[in-house]
Design a protein around this motif. Structure first.
Motif, PDB file in Angstrom:
ATOM      1  N   GLU A 367       0.834  -1.205   0.000  1.00 57.44           N
ATOM      2  CA  GLU A 367       0.000   0.000   0.000  1.00 57.44           C
ATOM      3  C   GLU A 367       0.870   1.258   0.000  1.00 57.44           C
ATOM      4  N   GLU A 368       1.862   1.266   0.838  1.00 61.38           N
ATOM      5  CA  GLU A 368       2.745   2.431   0.916  1.00 61.38           C
ATOM      6  C   GLU A 368       3.476   2.659  -0.408  1.00 61.38           C
ATOM      7  N   ARG A 369       3.926   1.572  -1.041  1.00 62.24           N
ATOM      8  CA  ARG A 369       4.647   1.707  -2.319  1.00 62.24           C
ATOM      9  C   ARG A 369       3.736   2.207  -3.429  1.00 62.24           C
ATOM     10  N   VAL A 370       2.491   1.731  -3.466  1.00 65.98           N
ATOM     11  CA  VAL A 370       1.555   2.176  -4.500  1.00 65.98           C
ATOM     12  C   VAL A 370       1.263   3.666  -4.345  1.00 65.98           C
ATOM     13  N   ILE A 371       0.986   4.098  -3.115  1.00 68.84           N
ATOM     14  CA  ILE A 371       0.674   5.512  -2.905  1.00 68.84           C
ATOM     15  C   ILE A 371       1.876   6.385  -3.263  1.00 68.84           C
ATOM     16  N   ARG A 372       3.069   5.906  -2.945  1.00 70.80           N
ATOM     17  CA  ARG A 372       4.267   6.661  -3.321  1.00 70.80           C
ATOM     18  C   ARG A 372       4.435   6.686  -4.848  1.00 70.80           C
ATOM     19  N   ARG A 373       4.190   5.562  -5.497  1.00 67.65           N
ATOM     20  CA  ARG A 373       4.317   5.490  -6.962  1.00 67.65           C
ATOM     21  C   ARG A 373       3.349   6.434  -7.665  1.00 67.65           C
ATOM     22  N   PHE A 374       2.139   6.590  -7.093  1.00 64.38           N
ATOM     23  CA  PHE A 374       1.108   7.416  -7.717  1.00 64.38           C
ATOM     24  C   PHE A 374       1.139   8.872  -7.237  1.00 64.38           C
TER      25      PHE A 374
END
Length: 473
Positions: A367-374
């Motif tokens: 979740e943290e990686r997706v939010i950072r990616r977006f």
């Protein structure tokens, strides 16, 4: 123009102006259901007497300021409504009639809605198609040989067939967006924590939330406002954790459809390392059309580089199977369950606590990686479905592994949004050579429903697909 041809927003305004009564509107949709439901299989239970009694009560005793005053809906059959059969899509609950209603049902009642019955769902809402053994399949009104998707397949089929103006659904891995996309509708998965009585916060990994299925973006926003704030704004949230970004009314954002945004385009999925994922030409055409329209409107559009996540498939499978372990069926009654459900239940009850804890921890990091990616985008655009809507009977009913793979290949772009807790909307854009709608998904920032509704409204105005109706009309 007949009542069912009007948008939900039109009907709501007509009710507010007293151009018709809640009883008259309920009677119209009950007649539609009586005529079309045998073909479509959208509703498992229809309650005409209770619906008309409820409509008269709303007209007489409920304040007209309530956000869903007099509007017909159906409860997804994963929810309990007191005195109405609640089958959860399962033969194990054929005769179950609850004494109490679930919180979401109480909230739509508080908002002034009129329930006409229960919309069909697969067994316990587990698969992404609605073709269980407990009742007829939910068929796609655009082509009755195709499925309506799932697990809110009955809700989507009913709205697409003009049997309801809109309908609430639930989404734990795509269960609003998948059937909405399959049936040429708008589906909104809110942020985790946004809808108080369907927040996701009480479920394993916070996956499942409640949201609307509708024919237009504004209609979806109208229903979303009713789910978020049944008594009107400010919403009475029940948890310390809630979606950031403030409350609605979201209808204003959908009606105005204003703003310029930075959009990312994503065509990889976190399932790519574990399954053969291929985007069908019709799905690609819908995405290309949406990209072209957003570019023409002056939005920034940028392709995202792939970001492999080889740990996603095993972690998500662990959560999905562990969730099935809580199904309230034991002993001899397990023989009443369908093969896929039994497979999930048996696997789930064998998952060690350590493996479950590790999967939950991995998904939290994801979740943290997706939010950072977006993070540099206001919204990220993906295909809504990787394939065209599947024929009824396409999924393997016996082999759990193959069935799971088929579901992933049909809809690889939805479940990771639930894991990430982000809001998303699907909007129909194009159609296949056979006239079946195809759409796209927009994924927003945490609490970013207003931006998604504005973007969806802008795209809707460009493609104007909502003005078309299925042949069954």
């Amino acid at each position: 123009m007949e009542l069912h041809e009007r948008t939900a927003l039109d009907l709501h305004q007509m009710l507010q102006r007293r151009e018709m009564s809640p009883v008259e509107l309920a009677e119209h949709y009950l007649a539609r259901i009586e005529r079309l439901n045998p073909q479509v299989g959208a509703l498992t239970t229809v309650t005409p007497e209770a619906a008309l009694e409820r409509a008269a009560h709303v007209e007489r005793d409920v304040p007209t300021a309530r956000p869903l005053w007099g509007m017909p809906i159906a409860d997804k059959d994963l929810l309990r409504r007191a005195g109405v059969p609640s089958r959860f899509g399962s033969r194990a609950f054929t005769d179950f009639i609850p004494d109490d209603s679930d919180e979401l049902v109480r909230d739509v009642d508080a908002a002034g809605a009129v329930s006409l019955g229960k919309s069909s769902t697969p067994e316990f809402g587990l698969p992404s198609y609605t073709e269980g053994l407990a009742g007829p399949p939910a068929r796609n009104p655009w082509d009755l040989s195709l499925g309506a998707g799932g697990s809110s397949g009955g809700a989507a089929a009913a709205v697409a067939a003009g049997m309801l103006p809109f309908a609430p659904g639930s989404d734990g891995g795509g269960s609003i967006r998948i059937p909405a996309a399959a049936c040429g509708l708008v589906g909104v998965k809110p942020s985790r924590g946004r809808v108080p009585s369907g927040s996701g916060l009480g479920g394993l990994a916070g996956l499942g939330v409640a949201g609307p299925i509708a024919r237009t973006v504004a209609d979806a926003a109208l229903l979303l406002d009713g789910l978020v704030a049944p008594l009107g704004y400010p919403a009475a949230h029940r948890f310390a954790v809630r979606a950031p970004g403030g409350d609605g009314p979201f209808l204003a954002a959908a009606v105005r459809g204003e703003g310029r945004f930075q959009l990312g385009v994503m065509t990889d999925s976190p399932w790519d390392e574990a399954y053969e994922i291929a985007i069908d030409a019709d799905a690609r055409a819908a995405l290309d059309r949406a990209v072209a329209e957003f570019d023409a409107m002056g939005h920034g559009v940028e392709q995202l580089a792939p970001s492999p996540e080889p740990g996603y498939a095993p972690a998500f499978r662990t959560i999905w199977q562990s969730g099935a372990a809580t199904i309230p069926v034991d002993g001899d009654d397990e023989e009443l369950l369908e093969p896929l459900t039994r497979w999930l239940l048996e696997r789930g009850r064998q998952v060690p606590a350590r493996e479950l804890a590790e999967a939950l921890g991995w998904l939290a990091g994801f979740e943290e990686r997706v939010i950072r990616r977006f993070s540099s985008f206001d919204a990220v655009l993906t295909p809504a479905l990787a394939l065209t809507p599947r024929p009824v009977g396409w999924y393997d009913p016996e082999d759990g592994e193959r069935n799971f793979a088929q579901q992933v290949q049909f809809t690889p772009f939805t479940s990771f949004v639930n894991v990430s807790g982000l809001p998303a909307i699907t909007v129909p854009v194009t159609e296949t050579a056979d006239g079946v709608p195809m759409g796209v998904q927009l994924i927003g920032r945490p609490g970013g429903e207003a931006a998604l509704l504005a973007l969806g409204a802008q795209l809707e105005r460009r493609v104007r697909r909502w003005q078309r109706h299925p042949p069954i009309w």
